[in-house]
Design a protein around this motif. Structure first.
Motif, PDB file in Angstrom:
ATOM      1  N   SER A 179      -4.849   1.797   7.773  1.00 55.61           N
ATOM      2  CA  SER A 179      -6.315   1.796   7.717  1.00 55.61           C
ATOM      3  C   SER A 179      -6.888   0.449   8.194  1.00 55.61           C
ATOM      4  O   SER A 179      -6.234  -0.591   8.103  1.00 55.61           O
ATOM      5  N   VAL A 227       0.844  -1.203   0.000  1.00 62.18           N
ATOM      6  CA  VAL A 227       0.000   0.000   0.000  1.00 62.18           C
ATOM      7  C   VAL A 227       0.876   1.249   0.000  1.00 62.18           C
ATOM      8  O   VAL A 227       2.021   1.213   0.459  1.00 62.18           O
ATOM      9  N   ARG A 228       0.329   2.339  -0.518  1.00 60.05           N
ATOM     10  CA  ARG A 228       1.088   3.587  -0.524  1.00 60.05           C
ATOM     11  C   ARG A 228       0.911   4.298   0.812  1.00 60.05           C
ATOM     12  O   ARG A 228      -0.211   4.533   1.252  1.00 60.05           O
ATOM     13  N   ARG A 255      -5.607  10.347  -0.361  1.00 65.48           N
ATOM     14  CA  ARG A 255      -5.773   8.964  -0.853  1.00 65.48           C
ATOM     15  C   ARG A 255      -4.531   8.123  -0.582  1.00 65.48           C
ATOM     16  O   ARG A 255      -3.831   7.725  -1.515  1.00 65.48           O
ATOM     17  N   ILE A 256      -4.256   7.912   0.688  1.00 61.55           N
ATOM     18  CA  ILE A 256      -3.184   7.008   1.097  1.00 61.55           C
ATOM     19  C   ILE A 256      -3.770   6.065   2.133  1.00 61.55           C
ATOM     20  O   ILE A 256      -4.862   6.299   2.644  1.00 61.55           O
ATOM     21  N   GLU A 257      -3.025   5.000   2.435  1.00 65.45           N
ATOM     22  CA  GLU A 257      -3.590   4.011   3.347  1.00 65.45           C
ATOM     23  C   GLU A 257      -2.941   3.999   4.720  1.00 65.45           C
ATOM     24  O   GLU A 257      -3.275   3.165   5.549  1.00 65.45           O
ATOM     25  N   TYR A 317      -4.356   4.525  -5.311  1.00 62.06           N
ATOM     26  CA  TYR A 317      -5.274   5.452  -5.976  1.00 62.06           C
ATOM     27  C   TYR A 317      -4.563   6.036  -7.191  1.00 62.06           C
ATOM     28  O   TYR A 317      -3.382   6.365  -7.130  1.00 62.06           O
ATOM     29  N   LEU A 336       0.304   6.003   7.511  1.00 61.72           N
ATOM     30  CA  LEU A 336       1.481   6.834   7.763  1.00 61.72           C
ATOM     31  C   LEU A 336       2.627   5.952   8.240  1.00 61.72           C
ATOM     32  O   LEU A 336       2.426   5.072   9.083  1.00 61.72           O
ATOM     33  N   GLU A 376      -5.088  12.265  -8.125  1.00 59.61           N
ATOM     34  CA  GLU A 376      -4.280  13.093  -7.240  1.00 59.61           C
ATOM     35  C   GLU A 376      -4.415  12.592  -5.808  1.00 59.61           C
ATOM     36  O   GLU A 376      -5.523  12.323  -5.343  1.00 59.61           O
ATOM     37  N   ILE A 377      -3.285  12.466  -5.124  1.00 58.40           N
ATOM     38  CA  ILE A 377      -3.287  11.923  -3.762  1.00 58.40           C
ATOM     39  C   ILE A 377      -4.097  12.836  -2.837  1.00 58.40           C
ATOM     40  O   ILE A 377      -4.873  12.381  -2.010  1.00 58.40           O
ATOM     41  N   ILE A 437      -7.065   7.347   7.557  1.00 54.34           N
ATOM     42  CA  ILE A 437      -6.685   8.712   7.177  1.00 54.34           C
ATOM     43  C   ILE A 437      -7.917   9.325   6.486  1.00 54.34           C
ATOM     44  O   ILE A 437      -8.619   8.611   5.747  1.00 54.34           O
ATOM     45  N   ARG A 454     -12.787   3.140  -2.035  1.00 52.67           N
ATOM     46  CA  ARG A 454     -11.769   2.245  -1.469  1.00 52.67           C
ATOM     47  C   ARG A 454     -12.379   1.178  -0.569  1.00 52.67           C
ATOM     48  O   ARG A 454     -11.968   0.024  -0.578  1.00 52.67           O
ATOM     49  N   TRP A 514      -9.494   3.545  -7.262  1.00 50.46           N
ATOM     50  CA  TRP A 514      -8.647   2.671  -6.455  1.00 50.46           C
ATOM     51  C   TRP A 514      -8.475   1.358  -7.223  1.00 50.46           C
ATOM     52  O   TRP A 514      -9.462   0.773  -7.674  1.00 50.46           O
ATOM     53  N   PHE A 545      -1.525  -5.302  -4.419  1.00 50.26           N
ATOM     54  CA  PHE A 545      -1.018  -3.922  -4.338  1.00 50.26           C
ATOM     55  C   PHE A 545      -2.213  -3.020  -4.606  1.00 50.26           C
ATOM     56  O   PHE A 545      -2.846  -3.118  -5.660  1.00 50.26           O
ATOM     57  N   THR A 546      -2.559  -2.174  -3.641  1.00 52.46           N
ATOM     58  CA  THR A 546      -3.692  -1.262  -3.837  1.00 52.46           C
ATOM     59  C   THR A 546      -3.179   0.178  -3.850  1.00 52.46           C
ATOM     60  O   THR A 546      -2.272   0.527  -3.093  1.00 52.46           O
TER      61      THR A 546
END
Lengths: 132, 73
Positions: A45, A31-32, A104-106, B60, A108, B63-64, A99, B41, B16, B57-58
């Motif tokens: 998350s 995940v990012r 759009r991140i999963e 978006y 920190l 734009e973040i 978050i 998501r 997503w 691998f997930t």
């Protein structure tokens, strides 16, 4: 700098550092996540942890987390392994919290992961270097 | 069908994606096969949790940080 093993990641000015991170449990998710040196602990998350086989809904250990809506109690889970390439931390305590959806991140990447490595953030040269 | 991550990002804008990674370098996914995708998501993850997928691998693709917004974490 002289590291045993290093990895360089390109970064850009005015853009937060976000990298894919592998979360291992019964299943594996990449995940990012946003690198946050201001966060004492790593945060992930609910759904990501659930996919990996963890059960945040039944965890009794919690920590208070300050959010825009006040203080909320969040479960703390010991994750089997969290890694970026060869940089791995086993049995890392992770706070389970979503978050806000505008970002759009999963999760920190907090200090409890970062402090295990030598990390050099050089925005002028445009890279983050991680070494062990 | 295997595709580069950048190609998947271009093909499925502002969504997503759940991808099976077929090629990576130092933990950074480079190429993969699309398993599922959704604007939401949580919907995507609800399906992944129920599936028998072992590794995913997930991410978006847009734009973040939503345009016009700033953030403090």
């Amino acid at each position: 700098m002289c590291f045993k093993y290093t990895m360089k990641i390109k970064i850009k000015r005015n853009i937060p550092i976000i990298t894919p991170i592998i979360i291992k449990g019964e299943r594996k998710a990449s995940v990012r996540m946003l690198w946050d040196t201001g966060a004492r602990v790593t945060m992930l998350s609910w759904k990501t942890l659930e996919f990996c086989g963890y059960e945040p809904y039944v965890i009794r250990k919690t920590v208070p987390v300050t959010t825009a809506n006040g203080v909320v109690e969040c479960p703390v889970i010991k994750v089997k392994e969290i890694s970026l390439g060869k940089f791995k931390v086993r049995n890392l305590e992770v706070v389970c919290h979503d978050i806000p959806e505008l970002i759009r991140i999963e999760g920190l990447i907090g200090l409890n992961f970062i402090e295990n490595f030598r990390v050099c953030i050089d925005y002028r040269k445009g890279y983050m270097e991680i070494g062990n | 069908m295997k595709m580069k991550i950048e190609e998947l990002e271009k093909k499925h804008k502002d969504e997503w994606l759940a991808v099976k990674v077929t090629k990576e370098k130092e933990g950074i996914p480079l190429e993969g096969e699309l398993l599922d995708h959704d604007k939401d998501r949580r919907e995507l993850y609800d399906r992944l949790i129920k599936s028998d997928i072992r590794s995913v691998f997930t991410f978006y693709t847009g734009e973040i940080i939503k345009k016009g917004y700033s953030y403090v974490l």
